[in-house]
Structure formats: C-alpha cells, structure tokens
Design a protein around this motif. Structure first.
Motif, mmCIF file in Angstrom:
data_model
loop_
_atom_site.group_PDB
_atom_site.id
_atom_site.type_symbol
_atom_site.label_atom_id
_atom_site.label_comp_id
_atom_site.label_asym_id
_atom_site.label_seq_id
_atom_site.Cartn_x
_atom_site.Cartn_y
_atom_site.Cartn_z
ATOM 1 N N SER A 35 0.978 -1.058 0.090
ATOM 2 C CA SER A 35 0.039 -0.186 0.041
ATOM 3 C C SER A 35 1.016 1.375 0.067
ATOM 4 O O SER A 35 1.781 1.434 0.879
ATOM 5 C CB SER A 35 -0.827 -0.082 1.116
ATOM 6 N N PHE B 231 -2.127 -5.242 0.540
ATOM 7 C CA PHE B 231 -3.510 -5.958 0.422
ATOM 8 C C PHE B 231 -3.338 -7.078 -0.175
ATOM 9 O O PHE B 231 -2.722 -7.509 -1.188
ATOM 10 C CB PHE B 231 -4.498 -4.852 -0.316
ATOM 11 N N LYS C 24 -6.424 -5.437 3.952
ATOM 12 C CA LYS C 24 -5.376 -4.871 4.358
ATOM 13 C C LYS C 24 -4.652 -5.549 5.705
ATOM 14 O O LYS C 24 -5.563 -6.046 6.542
ATOM 15 C CB LYS C 24 -5.332 -3.411 4.758
#
Length: 425
Positions: free
Chosen positions: A395, A413, A418
């Motif tokens: 991310s 992710f 996440k």
C-alpha cells in the motif's frame, strides 16, 4: 530549337510523381499510444500492449485525429535511467514480444513507440521489471489484534516496541482514534498501553523513548515520554495540513511537511519548544513541483530529510515524483534520485545504518495504479526490487519500517484486505 516532351512521357512523369510516398507529418494528428505490461516468465521478459482509446472530455471535441499505429518500435534499457535502444520493430498486428533476460540483464526498462508516417511518434509510459527472486514474507503480528484496522503503525529499530492507532466508532458519525504502545517479544505483543483516546499516527524517536504525533484538537504536535507517561504540545500554525513527522537522530528536532489543496512546504521545529522554521519556500501545487502527501524521513547521520516530490521541468510529458533530499539547515534541495517520466517514487525510509533507502514505486505499472517495494543502495546508487508473492500488493499509504538493516515491515493488500507483513532482504 526547343524540343517538347511527348504526351506519353508527360503522363508517365505525372504518374511517377503521384506515386511518391508522402513524407509530410501532420502535427494535428496523434498516433494512438499503447498501454504496456511486463511480466517475468522463467528467464524471459514478456511484453504485451494494447492501444489506448483517446477519450474526449470536452465539448465540442478538439479537432485532433486519432490514427492507428502502422508499426511499434520496442525500446529497452538495462537500468532505471539507462539510454533506450531499439530492440525490435514490429508491425501493427504484433502486440507482444518475449525478450531473453540474457540480452536485457537483471532489470529491464521498456517502452513502446507507436509510429505512423502521417503523425509524430508517441511513446508509451516506461515500465520497469526485475528478475529478482521472490522474497519470503510473513504476517506481522506486532500491532496486535487490531491489525486489520491499524493505521500509522511504527516499530523501534530493535523490534522491541510498536505503536499504532485505530479508528473506533463511539456513536453514529462519531469516531475516536486511540493511540497504543506495545512491548514485543519475538514479534508478539506482550503488553499494550493506551497513550491517548484522541491520538493519531505516531512515530518513535531514534532511541525509542518518546513518541511524536499530530493533534488537530490541540493544533500542534504532541511529544509523549514513555518513561514518565507525560505529554507536551508543540504549537504549530495549522496542524490540519501536517502530513508526516520525522525525528532528527539526536532527538532535538522534528521535521514535518504541510500539504494543503494549494501549496506544500517543509518545516522543522525544536522538540524543546519554540517556533517552527520553514526549510523550503511555498511550493504551489498547481505548478506540479511540490512536496507530496507522503511520509518523510531524517537520515541517521542527520544530513538529509528525504521526501517524495513531484516535478515536471515545465513539460507535461516529464511529470514524475522523485525521492528528494533537503538540508535541515534550510539551504534547500540537496539532491534527488531521478526517475523516468510518469514514475512515482514515494514513502522513503532510511535503514538504521544509513546505507539503504526503502521506498515504494509505481515503476512496474504503466498506469501507476499499483506499487512495488524497492531498496536503493546509497553507496552504489543501485536499486533492487523486493519481489513479493503474487497477490501481495504494497500500500502506498504506508512507509516501510526497518527492523535492523535486513528486514522491512510493510502494509499490503491481499484480495482487498489490508494487513501488515515482514520481509527479509
């Protein structure tokens, strides 16, 4: 006596003239560019591309012709800033090619030049790929049971403490952001303590004894002493626009960036108290040369503050985002690591020994929608990709954290979920 040309000869000359190829290039026409993808298969780089449809977003539509490419020139380089050379020219019906790694080395940068004799050629965005081996990564448990809801997680360089915040809805439409500190043993949380119900993403001082975090409620930066459990506020002009904070190695200063809708700027403020000092002039967002909404970091030797900066060199086709070094004495930008046009390098993070710089980059993706993890050797200047298992996508909202000099913690992710992971270099 003058002799006139015979009629048959005049006809032949006229026909010959009409059959000459037209070499005029119409600047009003545009060759349709392509979207390039590179994948690694065994010892080969597989390149594939598709034409991008030109979409008109104004009415009436500008009078720009959209013509198909008649041929594609595959251009390659063996380093991130290496000079492009022509590898092969393909006709319009061919939209893929396989390049042996032996002829392109361990890393490949490629672009496709779309050509049509009636219009200027158009380059695709450059894309970088690597033959790096897949690094084994694992779920990181240092942020406790809240890991999927954590933001702003930080770890001391020895891996013995972590800090993180979560979002908690107290009533419909009302949220608090409690800030925690945990003691770790073998990555596992041993104890967890609440620092503040209205905290935010915090960062450890170099010695791991203090935290700094932004408080919009108090319009300042909070410094929290972990031993005495006391906090104090450093007032700032407008905490609303503070994006990131970094400690100086000696703990005497905090650097921070402010990024609003209109402008950006780099600052430092003494941790003992006092007014903030601007380290840059105001950098307007509209000029596309500004400090981005990204984490910043202070080098372990104290000489540089690393940021992600957008730059365009007054040319719309040269926009990119580089990792830039600024001097903490206010003398301005010292250096930056150049990239290819359209690439975004962001979230810089120095290793504890100062010899490496981890960062995220969009260089592997034509459209800049996904990011990959990279490390630059600051002694040689060379970069290498930390290649992760397929489906593990870092991310760009989180700067990698170092644990020692050979391990990184990053956010990623997996199937749109996440979480935090660690990887050994």
């Amino acid at each position: 006596m003058r002799r006139s040309l015979s009629w048959p000869l005049l006809v032949l000359l006229a026909l010959a003239g009409s059959c000459k190829p037209k070499t005029d290039v119409d600047p009003a026409k545009r060759v349709r560019p392509v979207s390039l993808k590179i994948s690694v298969s065994g010892a080969f780089y597989d390149l594939s591309w598709e034409p991008i449809q030109i979409v008109c977003v104004t009415s009436p539509c500008p009078d720009v012709a959209d013509v198909e490419a008649e041929e594609y020139e595959v251009q390659v380089a063996s380093s991130e800033l290496g000079a492009f050379r022509t590898y092969r020219v393909l006709d319009a019906g061919e939209k893929s090619i396989r390049i042996p790694a032996a002829s392109a080395e361990e890393q490949l940068v490629a672009r496709i030049v779309s050509k049509n004799k009636t219009a200027p050629p158009v380059n695709s965005n450059p894309v970088m790929a690597s033959m790096a081996f897949v690094s084994q990564s694992a779920y990181y448990p240092g942020f406790g049971e809240f890991s999927t809801d954590v933001f702003g997680g930080d770890i001391t360089s020895d891996g013995t403490k972590s800090t993180y915040s979560t979002q908690v809805q107290e009533t419909p439409g009302t949220y608090v952001y409690p800030l925690y500190v945990s003691d770790l043993q073998n990555e596992q949380v041993v104890t967890t303590k609440l620092v503040n119900r209205l905290g935010g993403g915090a960062t450890f001082s170099s010695d791991g004894k203090q935290l700094a975090y932004i408080s919009r409620a108090e319009n300042g930066i909070i410094i929290h002493d972990l031993a005495t459990k006391t906090s104090r506020t450093l007032p700032v002009a407008d905490a609303t626009w503070i994006w990131s904070i970094a400690w100086s190695p000696d703990g005497k200063w905090l650097a921070y960036s402010t990024v609003s809708n209109d402008e950006s700027r780099l600052w430092k403020i003494p941790t003992s108290g006092g007014a903030a000092t601007a380290l840059t002039p105001v950098l307007p967002i509209r000029e596309s040369n500004y400090i981005r909404q990204s984490s910043l970091d202070w080098s372990p030797d104290g000489r540089f503050i690393a940021v992600s900066r957008a730059r365009n060199d007054n040319s719309s086709d040269k926009w990119r985002a580089t990792v830039s070094y600024y001097s903490p004495d206010g003398s301005g930008e010292v250096n930056f690591f150049e990239t290819q046009p359209s690439w975004i390098d962001t979230q810089p993070s120095f290793s504890p020994d100062g010899n490496q710089l981890a960062f995220l980059s969009s260089r592997t993706d034509q459209l800049g929608a996904t990011y990959t993890l990279w490390v630059r050797n600051l002694i040689t200047g060379k970069v290498r990709q930390i290649k992760l298992l397929p489906g593990l996508n870092p991310s760009s909202d989180y700067a990698p954290r170092w644990v020692g000099n050979e391990r990184l913690i990053f956010m990623a992710f997996v199937q749109n979920k996440k979480n935090y992971y660690s990887v050994f270099l």
